[in-house]
Scaffold this active site. Structure first.
Site, PDB file in Angstrom:
ATOM      1  N   HIS A   1       0.658  -1.223  -0.020  1.00  0.00           N
ATOM      2  CA  HIS A   1      -0.030  -0.167   0.189  1.00  0.00           C
ATOM      3  C   HIS A   1       1.070   1.182  -0.039  1.00  0.00           C
ATOM      4  CE1 HIS A   1      -3.074   2.768   1.257  1.00  0.00           C
ATOM      5  NE2 HIS A   1      -3.931   1.758   1.157  1.00  0.00           N
TER       6      HIS A   1
ATOM      7  N   ARG B   1      -6.585  10.488  -0.127  1.00  0.00           N
ATOM      8  CA  ARG B   1      -6.310  10.978  -1.306  1.00  0.00           C
ATOM      9  C   ARG B   1      -7.721  10.781  -1.982  1.00  0.00           C
ATOM     10  NH1 ARG B   1      -3.250   6.334  -3.404  1.00  0.00           N
ATOM     11  NH2 ARG B   1      -3.490   5.643  -1.545  1.00  0.00           N
TER      12      ARG B   1
END
Ligand code: FAD
Length: 631
Positions: free
Chosen positions: A250, A270
């Protein structure tokens, strides 16, 4: 004392995360006597840690969304190595599974007009993740557990016993699956954590729902339980694993303080507007959009920023590329000397969204950074870097029934392989758990009704061997410490089979693993069986070593870069390698690997893509049936 407590069930589900609970609910709904076993406390599974949400093409926020678009995104994210039937079933059934959770009492966040809200995530064309703030997994587990309790209440009324048809065995670890002489599943053997007592579950079906392997790596978002037990149990029982080279790093884990390095920073940061910057203040992701994705991603900061409010007329920000791309980009920035003081990059939402917005949308992230790093994410950027998060590889299963190759064995959730190809899109795991958890429950029920003869029975010698294996570390004095071998294993995997791989390093890792295996054969632990963490570690180590070997072998074999497997010495994606699944099995104590052709994508599914896109992944022969092939 080697007394064994014995139980008899129709279905034994190993794992109480989303996939295990959903499978157990289905099996019980089909009238079967079902056990749910979990190594950790009930309620403490990875699923509870999931933050961002569950991907389901409900079309609540953008009505253009549908299963076909979700299928397309999933295949693209997995770089077309996904099992297409699994990706199809998943995209089609995820909305029903999410709505079903609501019917069982889940409360998802809402759109202004009262529908289940959906948020943006990397690789998903439209807002698609049903969520509860950044605590979606908690709500999911709460709801599924509540459903289990509701079923137990029904049984309490009907039979006077809440455990009559569904019972939870928490803090119980399975160390071996057992088979009948004719090779069918006959049960599962393990120990209870706090007493150390042995247990045998006799059952014609076992559903593996044990989650991932993250603890094999040093820097990981995974917690202590994720030692690849289900992967190893499957191998040891004669089932096959596939594509173990694909490990998802990740892009955003905490890098500081050192004690919390690896802890996840949700992708929702994000999705909700956060951007990545290097130490020079540059928003660098624009430099890293690969050719295969260029058409879908913004070229300027202005366009990327407009996308949040007007997604129909602008392309997505490159921060929302699939995870493998973002993780590699961060790695490159740090390597080029543009990293932060603690070796990450900056993730900035403070300068982009109001404090109120951040606190509403990302309350756990605010809390996490405040508590662990004394950083206020409404005021300052976060320092983040890649962390081992998810394994795409897993038990090879039949897409419709979740059946593994050993009769009576099923697998669902992270422990199974195929669904996510070479890279999983965020949000596609929670939906995967629900869709294939249910299917595994049904698969086990159908298998049981197909059994003509008596229940398969456990072989006494196998049971004796399982007991002896478990007790072995107590019999030795002055052997190796399981902690030390584990720590070295984690470091080795991180350094040599991590995010960027090179042939010689992977070979070095394989030699190191041979030595670890020798040392692991000579483990010793002091003390008694009752609540003895050292002893538990010794059991886990067998699994981690086996899984690590599979990862390293497959990583060495696949000479291309795709999704969660990057070979510095073979940086391109190869259409020939796309046709190959790497299948691992155990012969005696030797891991064997073969190439197996991947399943053909049905023509109606192929036709969902433009041929110009497919050409980037597939060979000419594979595309002969595409409607655009003649042109
Ligand atoms: P898990 O939930 O991992 O449960 C495994 C169960 O198996 C546990 O009960 C464990 O005790 C048990 N078990 C393991 N070994 C044994 C054994 N030997 N004997 C008995 N029991 C055993 N995915 C998304 O889609 N969206 C997200 O927003 C998201 N966020 C995430 C955030 C974090 C921090 C992490 C770590 C993961 C996230 N993921 C997300 C991934 C997702 O949470 C996991 O892939 C998923 O929850 C796995 O579910 P599972 O049912 O397969 O197994």
């Amino acid at each position: 004392d080697t007394d064994i407590e014995r139980f008899s069930y129709d279905v034994v589900v190993i794992g109480a995360g989303g996939s295990g609970l959903r499978a157990a609910i289905e099996a019980r709904a089909r009238g079967l006597k079902t056990a749910i076993i979990s190594k950790s406390l009930f309620g403490k599974a990875h699923t509870v840690m999931a933050e961002g949400g569950a991907a389901a093409a409900m079309g609540n926020v953008n009505p253009k969304d549908n299963w076909q678009v979700h299928f397309r995104d999933t295949m693209r994210g997995g770089k077309f190595l996904n099992n297409p039937r699994m990706a199809e079933l998943h995209a089609k059934e995820a909305p029903d599974r999410v709505w079903e959770l609501e019917a069982w009492g889940a409360l998802f966040d809402r759109t202004p007009d009262g529908k289940i809200s959906q948020r943006n995530f990397g690789g998903h064309e439209y807002p698609r993740l049903a969520h509860v703030g950044d605590r979606t997994g908690l709500e999911m587990i709460r709801t599924l557990q509540q459903r289990v309790v509701a079923l137990q209440q029904e049984d309490s009324y009907e039979f006077g016993d809440p455990d009559a048809r569904i019972r939870v065995f928490a803090e119980t670890t399975i160390t071996r699956l057992l088979k009948s002489p004719d090779g069918r599943i006959a049960g599962a053997f393990g120990y209870i954590r706090d007493t150390g007592r042995f247990v045998l579950f006799e059952a014609p079906t076992v559903i593996l729902a044990t989650g991932g392997i993250g603890r094999t790596f040093k820097v990981t978002s995974n917690s202590w339980e994720y030692s690849g037990d289900g992967h190893a149990l499957a191998l040891l029982a004669g089932a096959k694993l596939m594509n173990m080279e694909f490990v998802q790093f990740h892009p955003t884990g905490m890098v500081w303080p050192i004690s919390v390095k690896g802890i996840l920073v949700t992708e929702s940061v994000r999705g909700d507007g956060g951007i990545l910057k290097n130490s020079e203040g540059k928003r660098f992701m624009f430099d890293y959009v690969p050719d295969v994705f260029r058409a879908q991603y913004a070229e300027t900061e202005e366009e990327a920023d407009r996308w949040y409010t007007d997604p129909d007329h602008n392309r997505r920000p490159p921060e929302l590329l699939p995870r493998d791309e973002v993780a590699r980009s961060i790695n490159s920035e740090v390597k080029a000397g543009r990293g932060t003081p603690h070796g990450g990059v900056y993730l900035d939402i403070a300068s982009r969204r109001s404090a109120e917005y951040i606190l509403t949308r990302l309350p756990s992230m605010h809390h996490q950074f405040k508590e662990l790093a004394d950083v206020d994410i409404t005021k300052e950027p976060m320092e983040i870097g890649p962390t081992c998060h998810y394994v795409m590889g897993g038990v090879e299963v039949d897409p419709d029934t979740a059946a593994a190759s050993v009769p009576g064995l099923f697998a669902a959730g992270e422990v199974s392989g195929g669904m996510h190809g070479s890279n999983r899109l965020g949000g596609n795991s929670l939906s995967d758990l629900l869709v294939f958890g249910k299917r595994a429950g049904d698969g086990a029920a159908d298998y049981i009704s197909s059994l003509a003869d008596a229940k398969p029975s456990v072989v006494q010698a196998d049971l004796d061997a399982a007991v002896a294996e478990a007790l072995a570390p107590f019999a030795r004095a002055d052997g190796e410490s399981p902690y030390e071998v584990h720590a070295e294993l984690q470091q080795t995997m991180n350094d040599l089979v991590g995010i960027i791989r090179r042939e010689q390093e992977v070979r070095d890792a394989l030699s190191a693993l041979e030595k670890f295996k020798e040392r692991a054969a000579n483990l010793s632990v002091p003390g008694e069986r009752a609540y003895n963490p050292g002893w538990h570690y010794a059991q886990d180590l067998r699994n981690m070593l086996l899984v690590a070997e599979c990862v390293a072998m497959a990583a060495l074999e696949r000479e291309e870069s795709r999704g969660g497997h990057t070979r510095e010495d073979h940086p391109e994606m190869s259409p020939e390698w796309r046709k190959v699944n790497l299948i691992l099995s155990l012969n005696g104590d030797k891991v064997e690997m073969v190439h197996q052709p991947i399943p053909v994508v049905r023509e109606d599914l192929l036709a969902l893509f433009d041929i110009s896109e497919l050409k980037k992944y597939m060979t000419k022969e594979e595309l002969a049936g595409h409607p655009g092939a003649a042109a």
